[in-house]
Design an enzyme around this catalytic site. Sequence first.
Site, PDB file in Angstrom:
ATOM      1  N   LYS A  65       0.919  -1.068   0.145  1.00  0.00           N
ATOM      2  CA  LYS A  65      -0.058   0.077   0.019  1.00  0.00           C
ATOM      3  C   LYS A  65       0.938   1.214  -0.098  1.00  0.00           C
ATOM      4  O   LYS A  65       1.918   1.291   0.709  1.00  0.00           O
ATOM      5  CB  LYS A  65      -0.981   0.018   1.287  1.00  0.00           C
ATOM      6  CG  LYS A  65      -2.008   0.900   1.164  1.00  0.00           C
ATOM      7  CD  LYS A  65      -2.681   0.842   2.551  1.00  0.00           C
ATOM      8  CE  LYS A  65      -3.778   1.861   2.748  1.00  0.00           C
ATOM      9  NZ  LYS A  65      -4.725   1.842   3.840  1.00  0.00           N
ATOM     10  N   SER A 140      -9.693   1.382   2.997  1.00  0.00           N
ATOM     11  CA  SER A 140      -8.851   2.433   2.296  1.00  0.00           C
ATOM     12  C   SER A 140      -7.895   1.571   1.320  1.00  0.00           C
ATOM     13  O   SER A 140      -7.315   1.801   0.461  1.00  0.00           O
ATOM     14  CB  SER A 140      -8.266   3.236   2.995  1.00  0.00           C
ATOM     15  OG  SER A 140      -7.366   2.903   3.786  1.00  0.00           O
ATOM     16  N   SER A 164      -9.886  -0.772   7.023  1.00  0.00           N
ATOM     17  CA  SER A 164      -9.315  -0.609   5.723  1.00  0.00           C
ATOM     18  C   SER A 164      -8.583  -1.743   5.302  1.00  0.00           C
ATOM     19  O   SER A 164      -8.327  -1.867   3.972  1.00  0.00           O
ATOM     20  CB  SER A 164      -8.336   0.766   5.897  1.00  0.00           C
ATOM     21  OG  SER A 164      -9.136   2.115   5.747  1.00  0.00           O
TER      22      SER A 164
END
Lengths: 481, 112
Positions: A65, A140, A164
């Site tokens: 990420k 997310s 997330s």
Amino acid sequence: MGELLELTVAQAAERIRAGELGADEYFAAYRDVATGDPLNAYLWTAEEDGSGGDGELGGIPVAVKDIFCTEGVATTAGSRILEGYRPPYTATAVRRLREAGASVLGKTNMDEFAMGSSNENSGYGPVLNPWDRRRVPGGSSGGSAAAVAGGLAPCAIGTDTGGSIRQPAALCGIVGMKPTYGAVSRYGMIAFASSLDQCGPLTRDVTDAALLLRALQGRDPCDSTSVGIDGGIELPSREDLNGLRFGVPKELAGEAEGIEPGVRESFERTVALIEDLGGDVAETELPHATHGISAYYVIAPAEASANLARYDGVRFGLRSEGADLTETYERTRHDGFGPEVKRRIMLGTYALSSGYYEAYYGRAQRVRTKIAEDFANAFERFDFVVTPTSPTVAFELGARTDDPLAMYLSDYCTVPMPLAGIPAISIPSGLAEPDGGGPQLPVGFQIAGPAFSENGMLDAAHALERAIGFDASSPANGGGA
Amino acid sequence: MILTGSLAKPAADLESGAMIDREQVLHVAKLARLQLGEDEVERMAGELSGILEHVERISELGLDDVEPTSHVIELENVLRADEPRPSWPREKVLEQAPDSADDSFRVPSPQA
């Protein structure tokens, strides 16, 4: 080649160790599909296998990420305010994966500063769900989830503040785990809400999640809140649930409003499977869990408004010059932040401002105590509590963008756990038709346990995963469950 | 931090519904060093009011005797040895700055 991309991390690592699969060949196969990325899952992909080595993850490419700092490699946290930023150091989580032999395949797209539940808040365009490209992958960590589900990476890491990791894992039909707060170092992980943020794996199965967590966890002198997991992580082997007690909190399952019928059905089917495997299931209560969203959307924005004060156009990232220094700050932040980040900075600044601090932040912290007590009470009677991960399957792009509160409610079942600091894992429990009809989409099943119960949780999830028999290797295979 | 005007109204007023008006939005934006466009101010007032209305459900709870939680894992005095060690090289850090001069970050004058 297709078959190569269907191997789990455990299988690929085994073949690489045995000399049956070349690490270069494996990396190149993934580099090719990641470069062709049809999902906007990646913001950057590696040219070559830079760092793979010996170790348990030897030769395994990992999608990271874009919230994790990587020395010399662009790191944006999904924000235009960090466009072009090349950190002078690497996050501990990434360093530990490399030390286990893995290499970074790419940096994945995400909601800006991890604020969002659909990936539509990225400054670099939304990620598409590999099961249906008109739908969101969740957020997310949506880029990480979509990359793994879409066959563009064998595994990924993400961060979870209010759901997330778990919610996008659920919406994309893969495994996602949020470890206990403090299990994994936050050093080099761009801060959103520091008392909640935690790094964890997104993988195709539970064994792979254990493999990654085994490498990730540990105390780090650079993060004084990190403690690691005592005794480390064992690979899961359990095939039954005999003697384990599972609580179903009525507030997050039975009585909860807004849970789609298809999700409810899949949840109930999975609960029945737990009983088939020898587990005991009974209803329990988490009386304050219904206030989780309220507490979370005060605490997280409050911490974010402080953490994001550093983006001022002075030391890194974007600068929009104004007439004086204050105007430079204000213009830089106007130009660099997207709408959701601005909303949360405003919300957090308001909640912390004089005259409102106790009414909002103080109360939210007290609710946090009550939520943690609720879990502690439940864990006196139960080994784990189980809930649907997300009230709905993946929703259509744009469906919730005009209503921030509706978007926040996507996190209803996932925010109580980080507020209590406890670990939770989401595993795919099957497919369900969305409300309003359409092709079937993955449903996530969440298991939460007491702090540092990761080994038992992975074992239970492993037994359940086997019984569910979901085929997460590719959405193209239809899931198989 | 001393606030004036409508923002300084006492917290007891919250139960009546803390609707955020335009003036408050501008004040909070100033505190956050965040310039907002005209359209953003209007939208923000409505959206923040909606979110706060939901958040205020926690005021129904009796929380007077409850200790606040700021950190979830029990930790006490995590200290390291106080030994000097090298930091990052100055030039490497300055490479990321939008503007630098004389081995320092350069910013516009505080008062133009």
